[in-house]
Write an enzyme that holds these catalytic residues in place. Structure first.
Site, short mmCIF file in Angstrom:
data_model
loop_
_atom_site.label_atom_id
_atom_site.label_comp_id
_atom_site.label_asym_id
_atom_site.label_seq_id
_atom_site.Cartn_x
_atom_site.Cartn_y
_atom_site.Cartn_z
N LYS A 7 0.82 -1.21 0.00
CA LYS A 7 0.00 0.00 0.00
C LYS A 7 0.86 1.27 0.00
O LYS A 7 0.40 2.32 -0.42
CB LYS A 7 -0.97 -0.03 1.16
CG LYS A 7 -2.00 -1.15 0.94
CD LYS A 7 -3.07 -1.23 1.98
CE LYS A 7 -4.18 -2.16 1.56
NZ LYS A 7 -3.76 -3.59 1.54
C1 LIG Z 1 -4.43 -4.61 0.86
C2 LIG Z 1 -3.68 -5.86 0.72
C3 LIG Z 1 -4.04 -6.87 -0.21
C4 LIG Z 1 -5.28 -6.76 -1.07
O1 LIG Z 1 -5.22 -5.75 -2.04
P1 LIG Z 1 -6.58 -5.21 -2.72
O2 LIG Z 1 -6.17 -4.06 -3.55
O3 LIG Z 1 -7.47 -4.80 -1.56
O4 LIG Z 1 -7.17 -6.34 -3.49
C5 LIG Z 1 -3.25 -7.99 -0.32
N1 LIG Z 1 -2.16 -8.15 0.47
C6 LIG Z 1 -1.77 -7.23 1.37
C7 LIG Z 1 -0.58 -7.48 2.21
C8 LIG Z 1 -2.50 -6.05 1.52
O5 LIG Z 1 -2.12 -5.14 2.44
#
Ligand SMILES: *Cc1c(COP(=O)(O)O)cnc(C)c1O
Length: 465
Positions: free
Chosen positions: A112
């Protein structure tokens, strides 16, 4: 570039407006009015460029005239200069056909950061010199909160209030949020679980008077600029593996459908994507939608991959919009019927369209642990539970053997040390950038899970507009 709402009636906005807005006023999500096109020559010209420069090329058509190319370049260099790996998102080869795209070298060790580091700078840039102030409010089960706080700490004209369920995030995750002492960062531990925290945030956005008074804004993946930033690493990695002369498949650990939607966007823009594999855990609404056209909400089951423990995948609405020929009226009625019945049956045409680019896999806890063990013993890589779900889906994918598969590595294994140790017997060390975490002072307040109490807390600390 203009952005339109998936539900057809909200006013179209430019890039700046869409970045600051979050949800559209008709309840829809903003999408570009058309997909920018990259020719084979445009893609070939990305070869050898740095990550930041690739970002400038890929994002420029989305940004339009909201920033000059020079301004965009400054922001990309600043955002990606904070990553601990020179390649920002390095590729690691696992075996003859499988690759990992490591997205976890940012300040909080989760993918993120890739989008939020840029979003924090975009907020500051778009608010500067204006009589405008944003109050970002969010609920987190861990990763989003720490990444958003890191990205917004100390930024001018933005306050961030992050709600986490008291006692229900890991100590590393809590400390990554609560040890940030910048005066514009406000951590709130809520008595209740994550769903309670999320419901409170939704209720706050629904309180139009309050939302307006403090210009509430969101940083979850409904934000268009976040998704746009994620398109970049699909181009960056595909070009390194031979695009545009070779098609690449991607396996994406999926929760809210944001990350994999960015891959879909890259394909619409002309990147040769052989397949997008939607990897879910046992919370499998998306897998059921892909396989049987059945998008219906089930019971939430907590797993060792908590960032994928999701019932409703907000960004799926963006794909539905394209599947239903970008008809906002149809989508508006489809979504309002989904919101009442908590179920949606895709019609045959929409369902068969999905299958042209996407496939899916539901990976249970045993298969996830097996993938972590396989990566450790056969490939020499320690991976986190989310990444393991992607890798498991990649290994079992039904694809021609000459197509390379890139699994998106979404979190650093040190963020989920207990689960990694249980599966592999090895305990990942904390990377240097968070090693002081357990000695730092923490600051947060605990509040009851009541809207009034939280609104009063925010009203005392946020800036009225
Ligand atoms: C947020 C997240 C996901 C999922 O991503 P999306 O965009 O919500 O599908 C997968 N793995 C980790 C470690 C995350 O923080």
């Amino acid at each position: 570039m203009q952005y339109i709402s998936t539900r057809g009636s909200a006013q179209a906005l430019g890039f700046e407006g869409a970045t600051l807005a979050g949800l559209a006023s008709d309840g829809g999500l903003y999408v570009p009015e058309s997909w920018p096109q990259f020719s084979r020559a445009d893609i070939a010209a990305l070869a050898g460029l740095s990550y930041a420069e690739t970002a400038v090329r890929v994002l420029a058509p989305f940004v339009g005239d909201a920033l000059s190319e020079e301004e965009l370049r400054d922001l990309c260099e600043a955002a990606y200069g904070r990553f601990s790996h020179k390649a920002v998102t390095p590729l690691v080869q696992l075996d003859e056909r499988n690759w990992l795209l490591e997205l976890f070298h940012g300040p909080t060790l989760a993918f993120k950061d890739v989008a939020l580091q840029l979003l924090g700078l975009l907020f500051e840039r778009f608010l500067s010199g204006k009589d405008r102030h944003l109050t970002v409010v969010g609920a987190t089960s861990g990763d989003t909160g720490s990444a958003a706080i890191d990205a917004l700490a100390g930024r001018e004209k933005v306050d961030i209030f992050m709600l986490h369920p008291k006692g229900r995030v890991s100590e590393v995750q809590r400390r990554q949020m609560t040890t940030v002492l910048a005066p514009n960062v406000h951590n709130i531990a809520i008595e209740g679980n994550f769903d309670d925290a999320q419901r409170l945030v939704k209720a706050m956005f629904g309180d139009a008077q309050f939302a307006d008074r403090f210009t509430l804004s969101a940083v979850n993946s409904i934000n268009w600029a976040r998704l746009a930033a994620q398109i970049v690493y699909y181009f960056y990695s595909a070009v390194r593996l031979g695009a545009p002369d070779r098609a690449i498949a991607f396996s994406v650990p999926t929760g809210n459908f944001g990350d994999v939607f960015a891959g879909y966007a890259a394909a619409q823009m002309g990147l040769p994507v052989a397949r997008l594999i939607v990897a879910t855990n046992v919370n499998d609404i998306l897998h059921r939608a892909m396989v049987a056209g059945d998008y219906s909400v089930g019971e939430l089951t907590p797993t060792p991959a908590p960032s994928m423990d999701i019932q409703v995948s907000s960004n799926f609405e963006r794909l539905l919009f394209d599947l239903y020929d970008r008809d906002g009226d149809i989508l508006s009625s489809v979504m309002s019927s989904f919101e009442t019945s908590r179920a949606l049956k895709l019609d045959d045409r929409a369902h068969s369209r999905i299958g042209k680019l996407f496939s899916s896999a539901r990976i249970d806890n045993d298969a996830m642990s097996m993938a972590m063990r396989h990566a450790a013993s056969e490939m020499g890589e320690i991976i986190d539970p989310h990444t393991a779900i992607g890798l498991s889906a990649a290994i079992s994918a039904d694809l021609a053997p000459d197509i390379p598969i890139v699994t998106l590595a979404t979190a650093h294994p040190a963020k989920f040390r207990d689960a990694v140790e249980r599966a592999t017997g090895q305990r990942p060390a904390l990377p240097a950038r968070i090693s002081g975490l357990f000695e730092r002072e923490e600051r947060y307040d605990t509040l009851p899970g009541e809207l009034q109490a939280i609104e009063a807390y925010i009203a005392e600390r946020a800036t009225e507009t």
